[in-house]
Design an enzyme around this catalytic site. Sequence first.
Site, short mmCIF file in Angstrom:
data_model
loop_
_atom_site.label_atom_id
_atom_site.label_comp_id
_atom_site.label_asym_id
_atom_site.label_seq_id
_atom_site.Cartn_x
_atom_site.Cartn_y
_atom_site.Cartn_z
N GLY A 11 0.83 -1.21 0.00
CA GLY A 11 0.00 0.00 0.00
C GLY A 11 0.86 1.25 0.00
O GLY A 11 1.92 1.28 0.61
N ARG A 72 0.56 -5.08 -4.73
CA ARG A 72 0.73 -6.19 -3.80
C ARG A 72 0.84 -7.41 -4.72
O ARG A 72 -0.17 -7.87 -5.26
CB ARG A 72 -0.48 -6.32 -2.88
CG ARG A 72 -0.75 -5.08 -2.00
CD ARG A 72 -1.81 -5.39 -0.97
NE ARG A 72 -2.46 -4.21 -0.41
CZ ARG A 72 -2.01 -3.51 0.63
NH1 ARG A 72 -0.90 -3.84 1.23
NH2 ARG A 72 -2.69 -2.47 1.09
N ASP A 103 5.36 -4.98 6.28
CA ASP A 103 5.76 -6.32 6.73
C ASP A 103 5.57 -7.39 5.64
O ASP A 103 6.38 -8.31 5.53
CB ASP A 103 5.04 -6.71 8.02
CG ASP A 103 3.57 -6.98 7.79
OD1 ASP A 103 2.87 -6.05 7.35
OD2 ASP A 103 3.13 -8.12 8.02
N GLY A 104 4.52 -7.25 4.82
CA GLY A 104 4.29 -8.24 3.74
C GLY A 104 5.42 -8.20 2.73
O GLY A 104 5.96 -9.23 2.31
N THR A 126 4.61 2.36 6.11
CA THR A 126 3.21 1.94 6.21
C THR A 126 2.51 2.93 7.11
O THR A 126 3.04 3.29 8.19
CB THR A 126 3.01 0.52 6.78
OG1 THR A 126 1.65 0.39 7.21
CG2 THR A 126 3.90 0.20 7.97
N ILE A 127 1.34 3.38 6.69
CA ILE A 127 0.62 4.33 7.56
C ILE A 127 0.25 3.65 8.87
O ILE A 127 0.08 4.31 9.88
CB ILE A 127 -0.63 4.92 6.88
CG1 ILE A 127 -1.68 3.84 6.57
CG2 ILE A 127 -0.27 5.71 5.64
CD1 ILE A 127 -3.07 4.41 6.34
N ASP A 128 0.15 2.32 8.87
CA ASP A 128 -0.29 1.60 10.08
C ASP A 128 0.76 1.63 11.20
O ASP A 128 0.43 1.41 12.36
CB ASP A 128 -0.58 0.13 9.75
CG ASP A 128 -1.81 -0.04 8.89
OD1 ASP A 128 -2.47 0.97 8.61
OD2 ASP A 128 -2.11 -1.18 8.51
N ASP A 130 2.90 -0.50 11.95
CA ASP A 130 2.94 -1.78 12.68
C ASP A 130 4.18 -2.61 12.31
O ASP A 130 4.09 -3.82 12.10
CB ASP A 130 1.65 -2.59 12.44
CG ASP A 130 1.38 -2.84 10.96
OD1 ASP A 130 2.08 -2.25 10.11
OD2 ASP A 130 0.48 -3.63 10.65
N MET A 170 -7.91 3.91 9.65
CA MET A 170 -7.24 2.71 9.16
C MET A 170 -6.35 2.09 10.24
O MET A 170 -6.05 2.72 11.25
CB MET A 170 -6.44 3.02 7.91
CG MET A 170 -7.29 3.00 6.66
SD MET A 170 -6.31 3.14 5.17
CE MET A 170 -7.47 2.51 3.97
N ARG A 172 -5.20 -2.05 9.96
CA ARG A 172 -5.75 -3.39 9.74
C ARG A 172 -5.55 -4.28 10.96
O ARG A 172 -6.46 -4.95 11.40
CB ARG A 172 -5.05 -4.00 8.52
CG ARG A 172 -5.67 -5.25 8.02
CD ARG A 172 -5.06 -5.70 6.71
NE ARG A 172 -3.75 -5.10 6.43
CZ ARG A 172 -3.28 -4.93 5.22
NH1 ARG A 172 -4.01 -5.28 4.18
NH2 ARG A 172 -2.08 -4.44 5.03
N GLY A 186 -8.94 14.64 21.41
CA GLY A 186 -9.69 14.55 22.67
C GLY A 186 -10.86 13.59 22.58
O GLY A 186 -11.95 13.87 23.10
N GLU A 188 -13.49 10.72 23.27
CA GLU A 188 -14.04 10.22 24.53
C GLU A 188 -13.75 8.73 24.70
O GLU A 188 -13.73 8.22 25.82
CB GLU A 188 -15.56 10.47 24.59
CG GLU A 188 -15.94 11.87 25.04
CD GLU A 188 -15.62 12.96 24.03
OE1 GLU A 188 -15.46 12.64 22.84
OE2 GLU A 188 -15.53 14.14 24.45
N HIS A 253 -9.38 5.67 2.62
CA HIS A 253 -8.12 5.90 1.92
C HIS A 253 -7.64 7.35 1.91
O HIS A 253 -6.52 7.60 1.46
CB HIS A 253 -8.19 5.35 0.50
CG HIS A 253 -8.11 3.85 0.46
ND1 HIS A 253 -9.21 3.06 0.72
CD2 HIS A 253 -7.09 3.01 0.25
CE1 HIS A 253 -8.85 1.78 0.64
NE2 HIS A 253 -7.56 1.72 0.35
N GLN A 255 -6.57 8.68 4.25
CA GLN A 255 -5.41 8.62 5.16
C GLN A 255 -4.15 8.17 4.45
O GLN A 255 -3.04 8.32 4.96
CB GLN A 255 -5.70 7.66 6.31
CG GLN A 255 -6.82 8.13 7.20
CD GLN A 255 -7.49 6.98 7.95
OE1 GLN A 255 -7.15 6.72 9.08
NE2 GLN A 255 -8.41 6.29 7.31
O1 F6P Z 1 -1.57 -1.31 5.48
C1 F6P Z 1 -2.06 -0.07 5.13
C2 F6P Z 1 -3.55 -0.12 4.90
O2 F6P Z 1 -3.97 1.17 4.54
C3 F6P Z 1 -4.36 -0.65 6.07
O3 F6P Z 1 -4.55 0.30 7.08
C4 F6P Z 1 -5.62 -1.07 5.37
O4 F6P Z 1 -6.31 -2.09 6.06
C5 F6P Z 1 -5.12 -1.60 4.06
O5 F6P Z 1 -3.87 -0.99 3.83
C6 F6P Z 1 -6.04 -1.32 2.90
O6 F6P Z 1 -5.48 -1.89 1.78
P1 F6P Z 1 -6.10 -1.74 0.32
O7 F6P Z 1 -5.83 -0.36 -0.14
O8 F6P Z 1 -5.39 -2.75 -0.48
O9 F6P Z 1 -7.57 -1.98 0.45
#
Ligand code: F6P
Length: 323
Positions: A11, A72, A103-104, A126-128, A130, A170, A172, A186, A188, A253, A255
């Site tokens: 991504g 991908r 990571d993939g 990766t925006i995640d 992770d 986002m 995953r 902020g 809740e 997306h 984000q």
């Molecule tokens: O890993 C980045 C990410 O944006 C995840 O936050 C999200 O679940 C996934 O990719 C979405 O992927 P795609 O654009 O292939 O639907």
Amino acid sequence: MNTIGVLTSGGDAPGLNACIRSIVRACTYHGKRCVGIHNGFEGMIAGEFEDLSNESVSDIIRRGGTLLKSTRSTRFTTPEGRSHAREQLRGHAIDALILLGGDGSFSGARAFLAEHPFPLVAIPKTIDNDLAGTDASIGYDTACNTAMEAMDKIRDTAESHNKIFFVEVMGRDAGFIAFRSGLSVGAEAIYIPETHNNLDHLYSLIESNQAGRQHSILVVVAEGDEGGGAAQLAKDITTRYPHYDARVSILGHIQRGGSPSCADRVLASKLGVAAVQALADGFSNVMVGDINGEVRISPLSHGVKRRLNVTPELSQLLRILSA
Ligand code: F6P
């Protein structure tokens, strides 16, 4: 080592172009040829290569997306696909690689290197966020800012109408974006995959609103949360409180796109230069990361998935701020 190939895989994330620019300029500095590989591992298999120069990456530091495009790749998950890729690298005289991936893509690279030893340095994006081996991956800061800006706007409406909004961001498998952007607006309540959902706090806020307190409630939900996402949580709330009006916003997306933040541009620039330097110094099968503000080189095997460590201090912070 004369020619370095660079590719973006998986991504997209804001800051990829800033990193490509940095790699190309660092190659020029070291007197190396830099070849862009289009469409990630798919393009590597198909031989989609293009020479890059300082001029060809001019004025891309501020652009979202990736000049090189990204995929991908499923073909790269097979030994045949990886062999084709190796042949293409040989045919185009590419003798080192820089991979911008998550990571993939990192695990694809590890499979490739196990079969075809080859100088390779990986850069985490990766925006995640992770990925282990770095405090932040390229794109994470911008994604948090985008989510924050969107939620500030939603808050205006929520506050005007005393509504509850469930906003899905986002992430995953991890709650980094949800937690950080949630703190910044902020929120809740914040629901993420790393923690077990406890809705008691939310129930008490809704009940005190029903009893006369008139305030908005902003609930941030990571897409990978166990509760089934923002729409499901909103449904659960309206089932319990049928007269309480809940709204759902899924940021999606937006984000992933947009001009990278200052922090992402700087991180991407630093890691791009560091990756070329690492290859010049003879490193291979490694990743470069940024830890405590310093560039760190770790074995590629360290670049595995990680989750947000919700320490007691973080939980306490959220409890205090969301009262
Ligand atoms: O890993 C980045 C990410 O944006 C995840 O936050 C999200 O679940 C996934 O990719 C979405 O992927 P795609 O654009 O292939 O639907």
